[in-house]
Scaffold this motif. Structure first.
Motif, PDB file in Angstrom:
ATOM      1  N   THR A  35       0.858  -1.215   0.131  1.00 39.42           N
ATOM      2  CA  THR A  35       0.120  -0.068   0.023  1.00 39.42           C
ATOM      3  C   THR A  35       0.994   1.335  -0.167  1.00 39.42           C
ATOM      4  N   LEU A  36       1.665   1.207   0.831  1.00 41.89           N
ATOM      5  CA  LEU A  36       2.834   2.483   1.324  1.00 41.89           C
ATOM      6  C   LEU A  36       3.426   2.695  -0.251  1.00 41.89           C
ATOM      7  N   ARG A  39       1.785   4.120  -3.092  1.00 40.88           N
ATOM      8  CA  ARG A  39       1.494   5.747  -2.870  1.00 40.88           C
ATOM      9  C   ARG A  39       2.737   6.236  -2.820  1.00 40.88           C
ATOM     10  N   ILE A  41       5.694   6.262  -0.843  1.00 42.56           N
ATOM     11  CA  ILE A  41       6.069   6.336   0.445  1.00 42.56           C
ATOM     12  C   ILE A  41       7.346   5.145   0.650  1.00 42.56           C
ATOM     13  N   GLN A 410      -3.498  -2.310   4.722  1.00 44.46           N
ATOM     14  CA  GLN A 410      -4.148  -1.094   4.186  1.00 44.46           C
ATOM     15  C   GLN A 410      -4.372  -0.178   5.369  1.00 44.46           C
ATOM     16  N   ASP A 414      -2.531   3.485   6.593  1.00 42.76           N
ATOM     17  CA  ASP A 414      -3.271   4.573   6.781  1.00 42.76           C
ATOM     18  C   ASP A 414      -3.144   5.329   7.993  1.00 42.76           C
ATOM     19  N   THR A 417       0.544   6.805   8.592  1.00 42.07           N
ATOM     20  CA  THR A 417       0.750   8.050   7.820  1.00 42.07           C
ATOM     21  C   THR A 417      -0.104   9.221   7.870  1.00 42.07           C
ATOM     22  N   GLY A 418      -1.335   8.940   8.706  1.00 47.68           N
ATOM     23  CA  GLY A 418      -2.343   9.782   8.703  1.00 47.68           C
ATOM     24  C   GLY A 418      -3.330  10.032   7.490  1.00 47.68           C
ATOM     25  N   ALA A 419      -3.461   8.853   6.790  1.00 46.42           N
ATOM     26  CA  ALA A 419      -4.237   8.842   5.619  1.00 46.42           C
ATOM     27  C   ALA A 419      -5.687   8.848   6.125  1.00 46.42           C
ATOM     28  N   GLU A 420      -6.617   8.747   5.071  1.00 44.86           N
ATOM     29  CA  GLU A 420      -8.193   8.337   5.609  1.00 44.86           C
ATOM     30  C   GLU A 420      -8.249   6.946   5.722  1.00 44.86           C
ATOM     31  N   PRO A 421      -8.375   6.605   6.808  1.00 44.62           N
ATOM     32  CA  PRO A 421      -8.557   5.031   7.020  1.00 44.62           C
ATOM     33  C   PRO A 421      -9.574   4.172   6.037  1.00 44.62           C
TER      34      PRO A 421
END
Length: 433
Positions: A35-36, A39, A41, A410, A414, A417-421
């Motif tokens: 996932t990262l 993105r 990251i 995922q 989330d 890293t402070g992303a929308e869960p």
């Protein structure tokens, strides 16, 4: 026995730094890494042994919503979507088949449980339904045992555990993730009271965030940091038959009876377990936190096969506190590989044959066991720990981790890293325990 896994293109070298460091190369940690990486990251995964070699490859391969805690179903639904994209995402057919899962019983107490779950979960899992004995015979013909009924979810399914985590790992590597096998993380690096990286047996890696996805090893890792995290070990025994026909229903659905379960393997055999026989290796932790499991023990009392003596001594030999300069318990045991139990396996096969005589000619081709980390409420933990800023937990999957693994990873990514869960994480917070 250790299962033969698809190989992973891991790195022999540690990177000096990464935005996120992940401790544990099971399906949750690897899914978080993919996932990262997708993105953009930077991420590194540290696995003390081989990627996917513990419970991520030793499970039944089931991907289900049926009989999950209703609070856990949104994560399972999110995982369904990710599993359906797995072949495209990884370039590998990992054996994912949405052929359905059916639970059957001849006991009134089970039927009451099925009905109760159906009422609680029907809005969240609308495809699930209670079924009659006639419907059971239509779905899995040839049964000689008289069932009272069952619970069936046609959108449940299964995949091949020996393929899935490796496929996810190689996809993550292709997208820029670094995965280092045979490299145990001994401790967290801290700066100003916050996580600033990890300390491994091969050196340090600086990181802004750390995800702990080390399953049954998480309790020991956190204990070394003075954090009490309750989990107890349980062993599931599994075997695979040589290719046979088996029940010939409209689809090759998976079936769970009171004292067995089976699902089709991609090679034509069946993956089978004894649902009423789990190994319980008694350890010091049973004395320390066992009272927190009274509700679980009451529910599973008839299923537990106690293992007294050797497991207690082996567990005592592993350090509970160590320094970052010491050899850690994770180097002492690279892979938790409990022995198969042929007596329990033969018992399970006998139980299936009594129900479905089509299994009478089945022979056991491969058998193994996997150790599960069980939390007091059988639900996982995802999220931060107040005492260790910068650390995100993704652990305690309690035997459900393979099915929800892609979504669980995922969610961990989330939260770190402070992303929308991907789903509401509140049912999984650490402080509920």
């Amino acid at each position: 026995m250790a299962l033969k896994l698809a190989p992973v293109k891991s790195s022999p070298d540690l990177p000096a730094k990464a935005t996120v460091a992940i401790i544990g190369g099971g399906i949750v940690g690897i899914s978080a890494a993919l996932t990262l990486a997708e993105r953009g990251i930077s991420v590194v995964v540290l696995e003390k042994g081989q990627v996917g070699a513990e419970q991520s490859s030793r499970n039944l391969g089931w991907i289900r919503k049926t009989l999950r805690d209703p609070s856990d179903i949104p994560l399972a639904l999110a995982a369904d979507q990710l599993w359906s994209q797995m072949a495209q995402r990884t370039g590998v057919d990992v054996g994912y088949r949405q052929n359905g899962i059916m639970f059957v019983s001849d006991a009134d107490k089970d039927m009451e449980m099925y009905s109760s779950w159906f009422k609680a979960a029907s809005e969240i899992s609308p495809q699930s339904r209670l079924i009659t004995p006639d419907e059971i015979d239509q779905l899995a013909p040839g049964c000689q045992r008289k069932w009272k009924g069952g619970l069936y979810t046609p959108t449940d399914g299964y995949a091949e555990p020996t393929l899935a985590t490796s496929a996810l790992a190689n996809a993550a590597i292709d997208k820029g993730a670094v995965i280092v096998e045979n490299c145990a993380v001994r401790d967290l690096a801290m700066t100003g009271g916050r996580v600033s990286g990890i300390i491994t047996e091969k050196g340090e890696v600086a990181a802004e965030h750390v995800i702990l996805a080390s399953a049954l090893w998480s309790r020991r890792f956190l204990s070394n940091r003075g954090i009490s995290y309750p989990t107890l070990p349980m062993i599931c025994y599994v075997f695979r038959t040589a290719p046979i026909e088996g029940p010939q229903g409209p689809s090759e659905l998976a079936v769970a009876g009171p004292n067995f379960s089976f699902r089709k393997h991609q090679d034509g055999g069946y993956v089978i377990t004894h649902r009423a026989a789990l190994g319980s290796p008694i350890t010091l932790d049973h004395l320390l936190i066992g009272l927190r499991y009274l509700k679980t023990l009451k529910h599973a009392a008839g299923m537990i096969r106690l293992m007294i003596g050797k497991p207690f001594i082996e567990d005592l030999k592993l350090a509970r506190r160590w320094k970052a300069t010491d050899i850690s318990p994770f180097e002492e045991v690279r892979t938790m590989d409990p022995p198969a139990n042929e007596s329990i396996n033969n018992e399970a096969l006998d139980n299936i044959i009594k129900a479905w005589p089509a299994f009478a000619n089945a022979t056991i081709e491969e058998s193994w066991a996997g150790m599960i980390d069980i939390t007091p409420d059988n639900n996982p933990v995802f999220g931060p720990i107040d005492k260790i800023p910068g650390l995100t937990l993704a652990t305690g999957l309690s035997g459900h981790g393979f099915g929800t693994g892609p979504a669980a990873g995922q969610l961990a990514a989330d939260l770190a890293t402070g992303a929308e869960p991907i789903v509401d994480p509140s049912p999984y917070r650490f402080d509920r325990l």
